[in-house]
Each structure stands twice: as structure tokens, then as C-alpha cells.
Scaffold this active site. Sequence first.
Site, PDB file in Angstrom:
ATOM      1  N   HIS A   1      -3.432   7.469   1.990  1.00 23.58           N
ATOM      2  CA  HIS A   1      -3.893   6.128   1.761  1.00 23.58           C
ATOM      3  C   HIS A   1      -5.291   5.810   3.063  1.00 23.58           C
ATOM      4  O   HIS A   1      -5.200   5.969   4.027  1.00 23.58           O
ATOM      5  CB  HIS A   1      -3.214   4.930   2.107  1.00 23.58           C
ATOM      6  CG  HIS A   1      -3.224   3.344   2.130  1.00 23.58           C
ATOM      7  ND1 HIS A   1      -3.979   3.435   1.151  1.00 23.58           N
ATOM      8  CD2 HIS A   1      -2.570   2.275   3.258  1.00 23.58           C
ATOM      9  CE1 HIS A   1      -4.028   1.756   0.916  1.00 23.58           C
ATOM     10  NE2 HIS A   1      -3.920   1.717   2.595  1.00 23.58           N
TER      11      HIS A   1
ATOM     12  N   CYS B   1       0.991  -1.108   0.104  1.00 26.89           N
ATOM     13  CA  CYS B   1       0.214  -0.386   0.135  1.00 26.89           C
ATOM     14  C   CYS B   1       0.995   0.678   0.238  1.00 26.89           C
ATOM     15  O   CYS B   1       0.443   2.317  -0.569  1.00 26.89           O
ATOM     16  CB  CYS B   1      -0.908  -0.035   1.008  1.00 26.89           C
ATOM     17  SG  CYS B   1      -2.053  -0.664   1.074  1.00 26.89           S
TER      18      CYS B   1
ATOM     19  N   ASN C   1      -9.887  -0.265   0.319  1.00 23.33           N
ATOM     20  CA  ASN C   1      -8.375  -0.181   0.516  1.00 23.33           C
ATOM     21  C   ASN C   1      -8.483  -0.472  -0.582  1.00 23.33           C
ATOM     22  O   ASN C   1      -8.751  -1.535  -1.201  1.00 23.33           O
ATOM     23  CB  ASN C   1      -8.291  -0.505   1.657  1.00 23.33           C
ATOM     24  CG  ASN C   1      -6.593  -0.876   1.517  1.00 23.33           C
ATOM     25  OD1 ASN C   1      -6.137  -0.242   0.751  1.00 23.33           O
ATOM     26  ND2 ASN C   1      -6.357  -1.221   2.706  1.00 23.33           N
TER      27      ASN C   1
HETATM   28  N1  COA Z   1     -17.963  -8.171   9.903  1.00 25.22           N
HETATM   29  C1  COA Z   1     -18.472  -8.805  11.343  1.00 25.22           C
HETATM   30  N2  COA Z   1     -17.799  -8.708  12.450  1.00 25.22           N
HETATM   31  C2  COA Z   1     -16.515  -9.221  11.985  1.00 25.22           C
HETATM   32  C3  COA Z   1     -16.073  -8.954  10.950  1.00 25.22           C
HETATM   33  C4  COA Z   1     -16.808  -8.792   9.666  1.00 25.22           C
HETATM   34  N3  COA Z   1     -16.621  -8.328   8.438  1.00 25.22           N
HETATM   35  N4  COA Z   1     -14.976  -9.323  11.022  1.00 25.22           N
HETATM   36  C5  COA Z   1     -14.277  -9.187  12.112  1.00 25.22           C
HETATM   37  N5  COA Z   1     -15.099  -9.300  12.649  1.00 25.22           N
HETATM   38  C6  COA Z   1     -15.974 -10.147  13.838  1.00 25.22           C
HETATM   39  C7  COA Z   1     -14.559 -10.069  14.736  1.00 25.22           C
HETATM   40  O1  COA Z   1     -14.777 -11.788  14.744  1.00 25.22           O
HETATM   41  C8  COA Z   1     -14.514 -10.071  16.245  1.00 25.22           C
HETATM   42  O2  COA Z   1     -14.830 -11.029  17.226  1.00 25.22           O
HETATM   43  P1  COA Z   1     -15.395 -11.985  17.973  1.00 25.22           P
HETATM   44  O3  COA Z   1     -14.674 -10.104  19.508  1.00 25.22           O
HETATM   45  O4  COA Z   1     -16.460 -11.798  18.391  1.00 25.22           O
HETATM   46  O5  COA Z   1     -13.676 -12.602  17.855  1.00 25.22           O
HETATM   47  C9  COA Z   1     -14.848  -8.783  16.395  1.00 25.22           C
HETATM   48  O6  COA Z   1     -15.356  -8.486  15.055  1.00 25.22           O
HETATM   49  C10 COA Z   1     -14.115  -7.739  16.305  1.00 25.22           C
HETATM   50  O7  COA Z   1     -12.361  -8.268  15.667  1.00 25.22           O
HETATM   51  P2  COA Z   1     -11.124  -7.269  15.925  1.00 25.22           P
HETATM   52  O8  COA Z   1     -10.548  -7.888  14.472  1.00 25.22           O
HETATM   53  O9  COA Z   1     -10.674  -6.831  16.899  1.00 25.22           O
HETATM   54  O10 COA Z   1     -11.856  -6.111  14.483  1.00 25.22           O
HETATM   55  P3  COA Z   1     -10.854  -4.400  14.985  1.00 25.22           P
HETATM   56  O11 COA Z   1     -12.055  -3.541  15.567  1.00 25.22           O
HETATM   57  O12 COA Z   1      -9.877  -4.354  14.888  1.00 25.22           O
HETATM   58  O13 COA Z   1     -11.232  -4.630  13.791  1.00 25.22           O
HETATM   59  C11 COA Z   1     -10.376  -4.341  10.841  1.00 25.22           C
HETATM   60  C12 COA Z   1     -10.829  -4.818  12.387  1.00 25.22           C
HETATM   61  C13 COA Z   1      -9.830  -5.261  10.507  1.00 25.22           C
HETATM   62  C14 COA Z   1     -11.626  -3.417  10.623  1.00 25.22           C
HETATM   63  C15 COA Z   1      -9.028  -3.568  11.809  1.00 25.22           C
HETATM   64  O14 COA Z   1      -8.461  -3.853  12.812  1.00 25.22           O
HETATM   65  C16 COA Z   1      -8.297  -3.059  10.861  1.00 25.22           C
HETATM   66  O15 COA Z   1      -8.596  -1.666   9.752  1.00 25.22           O
HETATM   67  N6  COA Z   1      -7.282  -2.934  10.719  1.00 25.22           N
HETATM   68  C17 COA Z   1      -6.350  -2.212  10.148  1.00 25.22           C
HETATM   69  C18 COA Z   1      -6.388  -2.814   8.250  1.00 25.22           C
HETATM   70  C19 COA Z   1      -5.809  -2.370   7.830  1.00 25.22           C
HETATM   71  O16 COA Z   1      -5.504  -1.397   7.354  1.00 25.22           O
HETATM   72  N7  COA Z   1      -5.288  -3.044   6.546  1.00 25.22           N
HETATM   73  C20 COA Z   1      -4.245  -2.525   5.453  1.00 25.22           C
HETATM   74  C21 COA Z   1      -3.825  -2.337   6.068  1.00 25.22           C
HETATM   75  S1  COA Z   1      -2.895  -1.473   3.883  1.00 25.22           S
END
Ligand code: COA
Length: 328
Positions: free
Chosen positions: A253, A114, A283
Site C-alpha cells: 500500500h 486502505c 495515498n
Molecule cells: N507541511 C508542512 N508542515 C507540516 C505539514 C505539512 N503538510 N503537516 C504537518 N506539518 C508539521 C506539523 O505541524 C509539525 O509541526 P510542529 O512540530 O511545529 O507542531 C511537524 O510538521 C511534524 O508533524 P508530525 O505530524 O509529527 O510529522 P510526522 O513526521 O509524523 O509526519 C505524516 C506526518 C502524516 C507524514 C506521518 O505521520 C505519516 O505519514 N503517518 C502515516 C500516515 C498514513 O500512512 N496514513 C494513511 C494510512 S492508510
Amino acid sequence: MNKSVGIIGMGSYLPERIVTNFDLEKIMDTNNDWIVERTGIERRRIAEKDIATSDLGAKAAEAALLDAGVKAEEIDLIITATLSPDMNFPSTACIIQEKIGAVNAAAFDLGAACSGFIYALTTAKAFILSGQAKTVLVIGAEVISKLLNWEDRKTAVIFADGAGAAVVSGVEEGGILSTALGADGTGGKFLYMPAGGTRMPATHETVDKKLHSVVMDGSEVFKFASRKMVEVSEEAIRRSGLTLNDIDYLVPHQANLRIINNAAKRMNIPMDRVYVNIQEYGNISAASVPIALDEAVKKGHIKKGDHILVVGFGAGLTWGAAIIQWNK
Ligand code: COA
């Protein structure tokens, strides 16, 4: 030889097919509220089955050439930043070179996920300043939808497809004032694709286990991105000789709206001076910054003379920022 290097034209291309969060609700255990609240994404563009990264990249490149008033034959280098190449080799840059008829251009791909567009912009500037190229086409293009495990809701809701491109050349003044890049390979395990390379070549088993798709530890990437986005922005600003107060517009980004909001807040940049299109496109990795920059310019948010901060982060882990005084 010019002492300054700038962007003289930009273009972008998005596939027509729109997939909303409500569409995703029908194929996986997710819901619109969760996706909007955690990421800011409402819909994304997904390429049709017969479309590859070079198809989108070539269209964005042609739009950028038109915008710059430059002919394809005048390009002497094409750098394509992508994590979703058409194939392992030849490079997607070579495939785009053929598609657009840039017969005088050298061409290579650049892998910085990215952060790829900012790495490529930095490389283009270095080639021009060292006299090895005059006019460089920098492309960020992705078809990530074909590299996703559509049963993994943690990644499938986030990534999408599109392309953006910039024509980079010597300018009288302003342009790319500074760049700052970085990497931390110890964080490679937080965002990667396990199979398909020489570490784990394709076998029936790798396909059955869906190892040819993006694996992400979202919370680790979130923590890293929130920290690095500000650090690398401050470093690029310092190198430009400007201060945060001189920055007119931020083009980050588009990975997560919460990450963008936090970074803007920490840098004291009000959100009306930050370009956000993640709600529309999700993204798109290396394509996200050039698409956002192209849209921000075409919508009139960025004017000639403005100081723009562009910043990205991604797999590697990698990060990068550039300060650009807009020339057009
Ligand atoms: N829909 C519904 N629930 C979801 C889900 C979805 N698409 N994806 C994950 N969950 C659930 C998980 O299973 C978890 O449930 P649990 O607590 O019962 O286990 C809960 O939501 C929380 O998951 P978690 O991974 O802790 O959520 P988060 O607040 O960290 O959000 C992201 C997840 C991926 C949105 C976040 O971590 C993020 O954006 N990270 C950065 C990613 C990024 O920028 N990547 C690209 C880099 S270039």
C-alpha cells in the site's frame, strides 16, 4: 471446480488533473521539501468536480475486463472496496454494475479503508472456492479529495484519487496462495471521518466545523503501520507454505515512502524488488494496491510464476496481506 483462484486481468484509471506539491504550497502552509521528506509524495491526481468514485471505478473495471478477455455479462459478483462511495446507498458497486453493464452480477461495497482491496480479494477467493461465484470483479476506487479538509495540511497533502480493478476467477494452478487479514477497532480514533453517518448526521454545525472530512493522527498511524505491515506479511507467507526468500516482488500500500522502506528493510527485500509509485499518486486508499499491482505487471516487473507479496493497512484499524503466484 478449480482449487486455485487467481487474478486473470487487471486495469487502473487515474484522473488526468495533476496537483504538485508546489501547487499545494500556493493554497496552504506547506512546502515541497517537507512533503517529499516526510511522505515521498511529489504529486497526485485529483478528480474534476463532476467526477465520483464510480466513474473512476467503472473505467478501471473496463480496463481489467479487457485485459482478462472477459465480457461484463460474465461477471457474477462485483466487490468495490472504497471509503469514498458515491453516496451512502446504493452501493458504489451497484452503480458500477449499471455503468459497465454487468447485468448478471451481484454487487456490494466493502469497507476496510486502505486494506480494502486485500479484504475484497480474500472475499472473492472465498466466494469462488465455495462455488457461489465463478468470475468476480474486485475494484478499489476512491475520490478522497472530496472528503478532505483542505485547511488541514496533515491530511490534504497525503490523500488523492484513482481506481484499480482485478478480474478474479478459478485458475489451473498458482494464483492467490494465501491471505491474512486483521483489525483492531480500538485504533478507530486514529483515522476516521466524524460526521455524515448515524453517529453524527449532517447538520449546519457539522458542515461549518468541517467534520465531514478525514481526521488523522499521523504518528499513531505511522507506528501501527510500520509494525503491522511486517507482521501480516509474515503471517501470509507462513500460510502460503513459502518463506521470505521465495518472494520475488513486493507490492505494498502506498501510504508513506518511509513506511515502505522500513518494511522492505525489515523483510530483507531490496528496493529494486518493491513497487513504489507514491511519488506520482500519493495515498489512494483502497485503490492504491490494485493500481500499483497493475503498473508493476504492465511495466514487466512481475512475470508469470513470480511470487508476489501484496500488503496494506488502514483505517479501522485494518490490515491485510496476500501471496499471489502470478498466472498471466
Ligand atoms: N507541511 C508542512 N508542515 C507540516 C505539514 C505539512 N503538510 N503537516 C504537518 N506539518 C508539521 C506539523 O505541524 C509539525 O509541526 P510542529 O512540530 O511545529 O507542531 C511537524 O510538521 C511534524 O508533524 P508530525 O505530524 O509529527 O510529522 P510526522 O513526521 O509524523 O509526519 C505524516 C506526518 C502524516 C507524514 C506521518 O505521520 C505519516 O505519514 N503517518 C502515516 C500516515 C498514513 O500512512 N496514513 C494513511 C494510512 S492508510
